[in-house]
Design an enzyme around this catalytic site. Sequence first.
Site, PDB file in Angstrom:
ATOM      1  N   ASP A 128     -17.174   7.522  -1.502  1.00 40.51           N
ATOM      2  CA  ASP A 128     -15.903   7.378  -0.789  1.00 40.51           C
ATOM      3  C   ASP A 128     -15.574   8.746  -0.193  1.00 40.51           C
ATOM      4  O   ASP A 128     -16.219   9.751  -0.541  1.00 40.51           O
ATOM      5  CB  ASP A 128     -14.805   6.915  -1.779  1.00 40.51           C
ATOM      6  CG  ASP A 128     -13.487   6.589  -1.085  1.00 40.51           C
ATOM      7  OD1 ASP A 128     -13.482   6.403   0.145  1.00 40.51           O
ATOM      8  OD2 ASP A 128     -12.448   6.534  -1.791  1.00 40.51           O
ATOM      9  N   HIS A 167      -7.564   0.884  -6.266  1.00 40.30           N
ATOM     10  CA  HIS A 167      -7.769   0.063  -5.061  1.00 40.30           C
ATOM     11  C   HIS A 167      -8.473  -1.241  -5.509  1.00 40.30           C
ATOM     12  O   HIS A 167      -9.635  -1.488  -5.180  1.00 40.30           O
ATOM     13  CB  HIS A 167      -8.609   0.828  -4.036  1.00 40.30           C
ATOM     14  CG  HIS A 167      -8.542   0.274  -2.647  1.00 40.30           C
ATOM     15  ND1 HIS A 167      -7.786  -0.839  -2.311  1.00 40.30           N
ATOM     16  CD2 HIS A 167      -9.140   0.678  -1.496  1.00 40.30           C
ATOM     17  CE1 HIS A 167      -7.931  -1.075  -1.018  1.00 40.30           C
ATOM     18  NE2 HIS A 167      -8.742  -0.180  -0.501  1.00 40.30           N
ATOM     19  N   GLN A 200     -10.141  -3.929  -3.023  1.00 48.80           N
ATOM     20  CA  GLN A 200     -11.408  -3.451  -2.465  1.00 48.80           C
ATOM     21  C   GLN A 200     -12.539  -3.681  -3.466  1.00 48.80           C
ATOM     22  O   GLN A 200     -13.632  -4.131  -3.101  1.00 48.80           O
ATOM     23  CB  GLN A 200     -11.299  -1.957  -2.128  1.00 48.80           C
ATOM     24  CG  GLN A 200     -12.592  -1.341  -1.636  1.00 48.80           C
ATOM     25  CD  GLN A 200     -12.990  -1.827  -0.262  1.00 48.80           C
ATOM     26  OE1 GLN A 200     -12.223  -1.731   0.678  1.00 48.80           O
ATOM     27  NE2 GLN A 200     -14.213  -2.355  -0.121  1.00 48.80           N
ATOM     28  N   ARG A 231     -13.645  -8.319   2.092  1.00 52.65           N
ATOM     29  CA  ARG A 231     -12.222  -8.105   1.794  1.00 52.65           C
ATOM     30  C   ARG A 231     -11.459  -9.397   2.070  1.00 52.65           C
ATOM     31  O   ARG A 231     -10.592  -9.807   1.299  1.00 52.65           O
ATOM     32  CB  ARG A 231     -11.645  -6.974   2.678  1.00 52.65           C
ATOM     33  CG  ARG A 231     -12.160  -5.595   2.395  1.00 52.65           C
ATOM     34  CD  ARG A 231     -11.763  -5.096   1.024  1.00 52.65           C
ATOM     35  NE  ARG A 231     -10.322  -5.070   0.815  1.00 52.65           N
ATOM     36  CZ  ARG A 231      -9.510  -4.101   1.223  1.00 52.65           C
ATOM     37  NH1 ARG A 231      -9.991  -3.046   1.841  1.00 52.65           N
ATOM     38  NH2 ARG A 231      -8.196  -4.145   0.976  1.00 52.65           N
ATOM     39  N   ARG A 235       0.882  -1.181   0.000  1.00 45.83           N
ATOM     40  CA  ARG A 235       0.000   0.000   0.000  1.00 45.83           C
ATOM     41  C   ARG A 235       0.909   1.216   0.000  1.00 45.83           C
ATOM     42  O   ARG A 235       1.706   1.411   0.911  1.00 45.83           O
ATOM     43  CB  ARG A 235      -0.907   0.010   1.230  1.00 45.83           C
ATOM     44  CG  ARG A 235      -1.559   1.359   1.461  1.00 45.83           C
ATOM     45  CD  ARG A 235      -2.644   1.333   2.493  1.00 45.83           C
ATOM     46  NE  ARG A 235      -3.830   0.677   1.987  1.00 45.83           N
ATOM     47  CZ  ARG A 235      -5.041   0.796   2.529  1.00 45.83           C
ATOM     48  NH1 ARG A 235      -5.220   1.532   3.605  1.00 45.83           N
ATOM     49  NH2 ARG A 235      -6.076   0.157   2.018  1.00 45.83           N
ATOM     50  N   CYS A 290     -16.204   1.861   0.952  1.00 44.99           N
ATOM     51  CA  CYS A 290     -15.049   1.020   1.300  1.00 44.99           C
ATOM     52  C   CYS A 290     -14.624   1.195   2.752  1.00 44.99           C
ATOM     53  O   CYS A 290     -13.968   0.316   3.308  1.00 44.99           O
ATOM     54  CB  CYS A 290     -13.893   1.281   0.349  1.00 44.99           C
ATOM     55  SG  CYS A 290     -13.178   2.934   0.526  1.00 44.99           S
TER      56      CYS A 290
HETATM   57  N1  NVA Z   1      -9.928   6.822  -1.245  1.00 43.14           N
HETATM   58  C1  NVA Z   1      -9.553   6.426   0.091  1.00 43.14           C
HETATM   59  C2  NVA Z   1      -9.746   4.961   0.272  1.00 43.14           C
HETATM   60  C3  NVA Z   1      -9.383   4.453   1.646  1.00 43.14           C
HETATM   61  C4  NVA Z   1      -9.517   2.950   1.774  1.00 43.14           C
HETATM   62  C5  NVA Z   1      -8.115   6.818   0.353  1.00 43.14           C
HETATM   63  O1  NVA Z   1      -7.281   6.617  -0.546  1.00 43.14           O
HETATM   64  O2  NVA Z   1      -7.816   7.341   1.421  1.00 43.14           O
HETATM   65  N1   CP Z   2     -11.146   0.048   2.725  1.00 37.75           N
HETATM   66  C1   CP Z   2      -9.870  -0.026   3.124  1.00 37.75           C
HETATM   67  O1   CP Z   2      -8.952  -0.249   2.330  1.00 37.75           O
HETATM   68  O2   CP Z   2      -9.684   0.148   4.446  1.00 37.75           O
HETATM   69  P1   CP Z   2      -8.295   0.332   5.208  1.00 37.75           P
HETATM   70  O3   CP Z   2      -7.735   1.660   4.784  1.00 37.75           O
HETATM   71  O4   CP Z   2      -8.661   0.300   6.657  1.00 37.75           O
HETATM   72  O5   CP Z   2      -7.381  -0.783   4.824  1.00 37.75           O
END
Ligand code: NVA
Ligand code: CP
Length: 319
Positions: free
Chosen positions: A238, A142, A145, A306, A115, A278
């Site tokens: 989101d 992502h 997800q 997930r 990540r 998500c």
């Molecule tokens: N769009 C959000 C998703 C978090 C799982 C982010 O990148 O922070």
């Molecule tokens: N939805 C998701 O990816 O959650 P986290 O940021 O908690 O991993």
Amino acid sequence: MLEAYKLNKQELKGKDFLQLSDFTTDEILYLLDVAQELKALQKQGTPEPHLSGKVLGMIFEKSSTRTRVSFEVGMLQLGGHAIFLSSKDIQLGRGESISDTAKVLSRYVDGIMIRTFSHESVEELAEHATVPVINGLTDLQHPTQVLADLLTILEHKGKLAGLKLCYIGDGNNNMAHSLMEGAAKVGMNISVASPAGYLPNGKITEQAIQVGKLTGSTVMVTNDPLEAIKEADVVVTDVWTSMGQEEETALRLAAFQGFQVNEELCKHAKEDFIFLHCLPAHRGEEVTAEIIDGSHSVVFDEAENRLHAQKAILKLLLA
Ligand code: NVA
Ligand code: CP
């Protein structure tokens, strides 16, 4: 075609999982099929140790609750092990190159989940790693997800092709992009409503439109949430400020006014629509508590999925 995948389970072995556009429709449906199988086995209390002795390295340059825990638990349930590698602690955070990190980790582990911020970093890691690399979120995509989202929609609606999914909010973010790729691949119609300046990436939009021509999915991008949500089976949003964009919070809060998923807007969706997010969510910003905690919301099924969707990815790529 799906039957062919069931017969030849080696098809996806060794592949990277960087974005859904790298997979065929049949591969995505096959992953969902395996996810359902693994979920059923887990619920029955008869999980199979497909990854006995295998290790997943998990590099995190951003925070996570779901991704971290579901990958770690998934590896354990499959008989393997996961190692959490915070970029604050490993040498990557002190400037060791991505390519050296990829080569070194490949000598120890059977797969790498990462990540991070830039999507190019994940591509570079995958280029130099000799084990499969899984994208656990970048600024652009992502995909794990969205595989879980497709599984959730399939469970609640019994199908994917022909449904209408609408995404309201930040179109230029990882969720919007992976949803566009995923929906187009499985023949689901998708409409994205975002304010000017926050529209989805043009290249990803164009690719989704082209894929949709083959699968029968339509892809619509608009500035009008009412137009996007009309007769939708699935409503998704989101956060307005993604990880790494914190300095823009005030600007974004102003820009996204009128793009909140609330009861008034959802009156225009189908009566039996489901709501996905998500998570983490900001109640009162991108979605009201009435919607996310209401009867249409399936966000906790989505969070659970997930685990099951990723176990399918892990089993098929690593076993
Ligand atoms: N769009 C959000 C998703 C978090 C799982 C982010 O990148 O922070
Ligand atoms: N939805 C998701 O990816 O959650 P986290 O940021 O908690 O991993």
